[in-house]
Design a protein around this motif. Structure first.
Motif, PDB file in Angstrom:
ATOM      1  N   PRO A 166      -3.224  10.314 -15.912  1.00  0.00           N
ATOM      2  CA  PRO A 166      -4.531   9.784 -15.489  1.00  0.00           C
ATOM      3  C   PRO A 166      -4.691   8.274 -15.654  1.00  0.00           C
ATOM      4  CG  PRO A 166      -4.826  11.838 -16.659  1.00  0.00           C
ATOM      5  CD  PRO A 166      -3.371  11.499 -16.774  1.00  0.00           C
ATOM      6  N   SER A 167      -4.234   7.726 -16.774  1.00  0.00           N
ATOM      7  CA  SER A 167      -4.396   6.289 -17.007  1.00  0.00           C
ATOM      8  C   SER A 167      -3.602   5.470 -15.986  1.00  0.00           C
ATOM      9  CB  SER A 167      -3.950   5.921 -18.422  1.00  0.00           C
ATOM     10  OG  SER A 167      -2.584   6.268 -18.623  1.00  0.00           O
ATOM     11  N   VAL A 168      -2.395   5.942 -15.656  1.00  0.00           N
ATOM     12  CA  VAL A 168      -1.564   5.255 -14.665  1.00  0.00           C
ATOM     13  C   VAL A 168      -2.170   5.421 -13.277  1.00  0.00           C
ATOM     14  CG1 VAL A 168       0.716   5.145 -13.585  1.00  0.00           C
ATOM     15  CG2 VAL A 168       0.514   5.601 -16.043  1.00  0.00           C
ATOM     16  N   ARG A 169      -2.646   6.634 -12.986  1.00  0.00           N
ATOM     17  CA  ARG A 169      -3.272   6.905 -11.691  1.00  0.00           C
ATOM     18  C   ARG A 169      -4.472   5.992 -11.466  1.00  0.00           C
ATOM     19  NH1 ARG A 169      -6.395  12.014 -12.136  1.00  0.00           N
ATOM     20  NH2 ARG A 169      -7.777  10.489 -13.108  1.00  0.00           N
ATOM     21  N   ASP A 170      -5.308   5.847 -12.493  1.00  0.00           N
ATOM     22  CA  ASP A 170      -6.500   5.000 -12.364  1.00  0.00           C
ATOM     23  C   ASP A 170      -6.124   3.547 -12.105  1.00  0.00           C
ATOM     24  OD1 ASP A 170      -8.023   7.229 -12.799  1.00  0.00           O
ATOM     25  OD2 ASP A 170      -8.475   6.775 -14.907  1.00  0.00           O
ATOM     26  N   GLU A 171      -5.056   3.094 -12.730  1.00  0.00           N
ATOM     27  CA  GLU A 171      -4.613   1.714 -12.527  1.00  0.00           C
ATOM     28  C   GLU A 171      -4.088   1.518 -11.102  1.00  0.00           C
ATOM     29  OE1 GLU A 171      -4.055  -2.195 -13.105  1.00  0.00           O
ATOM     30  OE2 GLU A 171      -5.061  -0.799 -14.483  1.00  0.00           O
ATOM     31  N   ILE A 172      -3.378   2.521 -10.586  1.00  0.00           N
ATOM     32  CA  ILE A 172      -2.864   2.439  -9.211  1.00  0.00           C
ATOM     33  C   ILE A 172      -4.025   2.393  -8.224  1.00  0.00           C
ATOM     34  CG2 ILE A 172      -1.588   3.667  -7.412  1.00  0.00           C
ATOM     35  CD1 ILE A 172       0.187   4.823  -9.648  1.00  0.00           C
ATOM     36  N   ILE A 173      -5.010   3.260  -8.440  1.00  0.00           N
ATOM     37  CA  ILE A 173      -6.180   3.291  -7.557  1.00  0.00           C
ATOM     38  C   ILE A 173      -6.917   1.951  -7.603  1.00  0.00           C
ATOM     39  CG2 ILE A 173      -8.452   4.346  -7.209  1.00  0.00           C
ATOM     40  CD1 ILE A 173      -7.205   6.992  -8.156  1.00  0.00           C
ATOM     41  N   LYS A 174      -7.013   1.381  -8.794  1.00  0.00           N
ATOM     42  CA  LYS A 174      -7.656   0.074  -8.939  1.00  0.00           C
ATOM     43  C   LYS A 174      -6.918  -0.981  -8.131  1.00  0.00           C
ATOM     44  CE  LYS A 174      -8.842  -3.424 -12.401  1.00  0.00           C
ATOM     45  NZ  LYS A 174      -8.746  -3.800 -13.844  1.00  0.00           N
ATOM     46  N   ARG A 175      -5.591  -0.951  -8.157  1.00  0.00           N
ATOM     47  CA  ARG A 175      -4.789  -1.922  -7.402  1.00  0.00           C
ATOM     48  C   ARG A 175      -4.947  -1.719  -5.904  1.00  0.00           C
ATOM     49  NH1 ARG A 175       0.825  -0.798 -10.121  1.00  0.00           N
ATOM     50  NH2 ARG A 175       1.640  -2.080  -8.405  1.00  0.00           N
ATOM     51  N   ILE A 176      -5.057  -0.453  -5.483  1.00  0.00           N
ATOM     52  CA  ILE A 176      -5.263  -0.169  -4.058  1.00  0.00           C
ATOM     53  C   ILE A 176      -6.595  -0.753  -3.587  1.00  0.00           C
ATOM     54  CG2 ILE A 176      -5.750   1.679  -2.396  1.00  0.00           C
ATOM     55  CD1 ILE A 176      -3.636   3.365  -3.846  1.00  0.00           C
ATOM     56  N   TRP A 177      -7.650  -0.555  -4.394  1.00  0.00           N
ATOM     57  CA  TRP A 177      -8.958  -1.102  -4.035  1.00  0.00           C
ATOM     58  C   TRP A 177      -8.924  -2.627  -3.985  1.00  0.00           C
ATOM     59  CZ3 TRP A 177     -12.832   0.876  -1.610  1.00  0.00           C
ATOM     60  CH2 TRP A 177     -13.093   2.246  -1.689  1.00  0.00           C
ATOM     61  N   GLU A 178      -8.171  -3.241  -4.888  1.00  0.00           N
ATOM     62  CA  GLU A 178      -8.062  -4.703  -4.893  1.00  0.00           C
ATOM     63  C   GLU A 178      -7.411  -5.200  -3.605  1.00  0.00           C
ATOM     64  OE1 GLU A 178      -5.918  -5.464  -8.456  1.00  0.00           O
ATOM     65  OE2 GLU A 178      -7.699  -5.387  -9.748  1.00  0.00           O
ATOM     66  N   ILE A 179      -6.401  -4.461  -3.136  1.00  0.00           N
ATOM     67  CA  ILE A 179      -5.746  -4.834  -1.878  1.00  0.00           C
ATOM     68  C   ILE A 179      -6.717  -4.692  -0.717  1.00  0.00           C
ATOM     69  CG2 ILE A 179      -3.969  -4.150  -0.210  1.00  0.00           C
ATOM     70  CD1 ILE A 179      -2.178  -3.437  -2.586  1.00  0.00           C
ATOM     71  N   ILE A 180      -7.434  -3.567  -0.678  1.00  0.00           N
ATOM     72  CA  ILE A 180      -8.394  -3.331   0.405  1.00  0.00           C
ATOM     73  C   ILE A 180      -9.451  -4.435   0.435  1.00  0.00           C
ATOM     74  CG2 ILE A 180     -10.240  -1.792   1.201  1.00  0.00           C
ATOM     75  CD1 ILE A 180      -8.521   0.555   0.188  1.00  0.00           C
ATOM     76  N   ASP A 181      -9.952  -4.804  -0.748  1.00  0.00           N
ATOM     77  CA  ASP A 181     -10.984  -5.844  -0.824  1.00  0.00           C
ATOM     78  C   ASP A 181     -10.469  -7.208  -0.371  1.00  0.00           C
ATOM     79  OD1 ASP A 181     -12.883  -4.076  -1.735  1.00  0.00           O
ATOM     80  OD2 ASP A 181     -12.572  -4.535  -3.859  1.00  0.00           O
ATOM     81  N   SER A 182      -9.157  -7.408  -0.447  1.00  0.00           N
ATOM     82  CA  SER A 182      -8.588  -8.711  -0.084  1.00  0.00           C
ATOM     83  C   SER A 182      -8.359  -8.850   1.420  1.00  0.00           C
ATOM     84  CB  SER A 182      -7.249  -8.913  -0.803  1.00  0.00           C
ATOM     85  OG  SER A 182      -6.223  -8.101  -0.223  1.00  0.00           O
ATOM     86  N   MET A 208       0.826  -1.202   0.000  1.00  0.00           N
ATOM     87  CA  MET A 208       0.000   0.000   0.000  1.00  0.00           C
ATOM     88  C   MET A 208       0.862   1.254   0.000  1.00  0.00           C
ATOM     89  SD  MET A 208      -3.352  -0.551   0.021  1.00  0.00           S
ATOM     90  CE  MET A 208      -4.088   0.808   0.921  1.00  0.00           C
ATOM     91  N   GLU A 209       1.900   1.263   0.817  1.00  0.00           N
ATOM     92  CA  GLU A 209       2.762   2.440   0.918  1.00  0.00           C
ATOM     93  C   GLU A 209       3.471   2.724  -0.404  1.00  0.00           C
ATOM     94  OE1 GLU A 209       5.262   1.573   4.237  1.00  0.00           O
ATOM     95  OE2 GLU A 209       3.800   2.304   5.721  1.00  0.00           O
ATOM     96  N   LYS A 210       3.889   1.680  -1.102  1.00  0.00           N
ATOM     97  CA  LYS A 210       4.540   1.865  -2.404  1.00  0.00           C
ATOM     98  C   LYS A 210       3.574   2.478  -3.413  1.00  0.00           C
ATOM     99  CE  LYS A 210       7.929  -1.885  -1.960  1.00  0.00           C
ATOM    100  NZ  LYS A 210       8.336  -3.231  -2.471  1.00  0.00           N
ATOM    101  N   LEU A 211       2.342   1.991  -3.412  1.00  0.00           N
ATOM    102  CA  LEU A 211       1.344   2.510  -4.347  1.00  0.00           C
ATOM    103  C   LEU A 211       0.987   3.961  -4.038  1.00  0.00           C
ATOM    104  CD1 LEU A 211      -0.988  -0.620  -4.575  1.00  0.00           C
ATOM    105  CD2 LEU A 211       0.490   0.277  -6.378  1.00  0.00           C
ATOM    106  N   VAL A 212       0.891   4.280  -2.756  1.00  0.00           N
ATOM    107  CA  VAL A 212       0.580   5.658  -2.358  1.00  0.00           C
ATOM    108  C   VAL A 212       1.705   6.599  -2.800  1.00  0.00           C
ATOM    109  CG1 VAL A 212       0.292   7.210  -0.389  1.00  0.00           C
ATOM    110  CG2 VAL A 212      -0.919   5.025  -0.441  1.00  0.00           C
ATOM    111  N   LYS A 213       2.949   6.159  -2.667  1.00  0.00           N
ATOM    112  CA  LYS A 213       4.081   6.979  -3.103  1.00  0.00           C
ATOM    113  C   LYS A 213       4.033   7.216  -4.611  1.00  0.00           C
ATOM    114  CE  LYS A 213       7.310   5.846   0.623  1.00  0.00           C
ATOM    115  NZ  LYS A 213       8.583   5.159   0.986  1.00  0.00           N
TER     116      LYS A 213
END
Length: 207
Positions: free
Chosen positions: A72-88, A59-64
Motif C-alpha cells: 500500500p505505501s508503495v502503491r500510494d507513492e506511485i499514484i501520487k507520481r502519476i497525478w503529478e505527471i498528469i498535473d504537469s 506513465m507506462e512504467k508507473l502503470v506496470k
C-alpha cells in the motif's frame, strides 16, 4: 492545422470505435438511426493519446509497477507520481475551444444555458475506451451544478430536496474522480448531518 477532437453524435462515424470509443460509437449509431438519444458529443481517444504523449513512457512504467500489486505505501507513492505527471501536462491545442463550441451547440439544441441560474444546462461526463472495460470507467453526473444553478434546478423541478441531493452527489463524484479526494471525507460529513437531521426530526415528531 488543429486536429479535430470533438464530434457530435450526429456527425461521428459510429463504425470507428477506435476513435470514438465504445460508448461514443454506440451513441452516434443510435442517434443516426433516429432513436431518442439526448444530444451530446464525444471527445476522441486521440485527445487522450495526445495529452499523454509528452510523458507517455514514464506513465507506462508507473502503470506496470502498479500492476505488480505493490504494498500500500508503495502503491500510494506511485499514484501520487502519476497525478503529478498528469498535473504537469497541458491539454492538446484546440481541444477546449472545440469543447466550448460544442457546448454552445448543446445549449441551442436544449434551450438551456450552461451556468444559468434560471435555466441551467447540466451534462453527464462519461469516460470510455475502444475496448470494453466493465467497472473501470468513471462518470460524473450533473456537471454544471453550483451554488447558483442548484436554485434554478430546484425551481424548475419544484423539488428542492431533489436538487440539493443531486448537487451533493455531484460534489462527491467530482471530488473523488477529478480531484482525487478521499470519499470517506464526504461520507463522514454526510453521516454527521444525517444524524443531526434525524435527531431534530425525532425531537419534533416523537413516536
Amino acid at each position: 492545422m488543429v486536429k479535430k477532437y470533438v464530434y457530435s453524435f450526429e456527425e461521428g462515424d459510429w463504425k470507428n470505435k477506435k476513435l470514438l470509443g465504445g460508448k461514443g460509437s454506440s451513441l452516434a449509431q443510435m442517434t443516426q438511426l433516429g432513436l431518442p438519444v439526448p444530444p451530446g458529443f464525444t471527445i476522441t481517444t486521440e485527445a487522450c493519446r495526445d495529452f499523454y504523449a509528452p510523458r507517455r513512457e514514464e506513465m507506462e512504467k508507473l502503470v506496470k509497477e502498479l500492476e505488480r500489486n505493490p504494498p500500500p505505501s508503495v502503491r500510494d507513492e506511485i499514484i501520487k507520481r502519476i497525478w503529478e505527471i498528469i498535473d504537469s501536462l497541458d491539454l492538446p491545442e484546440g481541444l477546449m475551444e472545440q469543447v466550448k463550441e460544442y457546448m454552445k451547440k448543446l445549449e441551442e439544441k436544449t434551450g438551456k444555458e450552461f451556468g444559468s441560474a434560471e435555466n441551467p444546462l447540466l451534462v453527464s461526463v462519461r469516460s470510455g475506451a475502444a475496448v470494453s472495460m466493465p467497472g473501470m470507467m468513471d462518470t460524473v453526473l450533473n456537471l454544471g451544478l453550483n451554488d447558483e444553478t442548484v436554485r434554478g434546478l430546484a425551481k424548475l423541478s419544484n423539488n428542492e430536496w431533489f436538487a440539493y441531493d443531486a448537487y451533493r452527489r455531484f460534489l462527491q463524484m467530482f471530488g473523488r474522480i477529478v480531484l482525487g479526494i478521499d470519499e470517506k471525507l464526504f461520507d463522514e460529513v454526510f453521516e454527521k448531518y444525517d444524524k443531526e437531521f434525524r435527531k431534530e426530526v425525532e425531537s419534533k415528531y416523537p413516536e
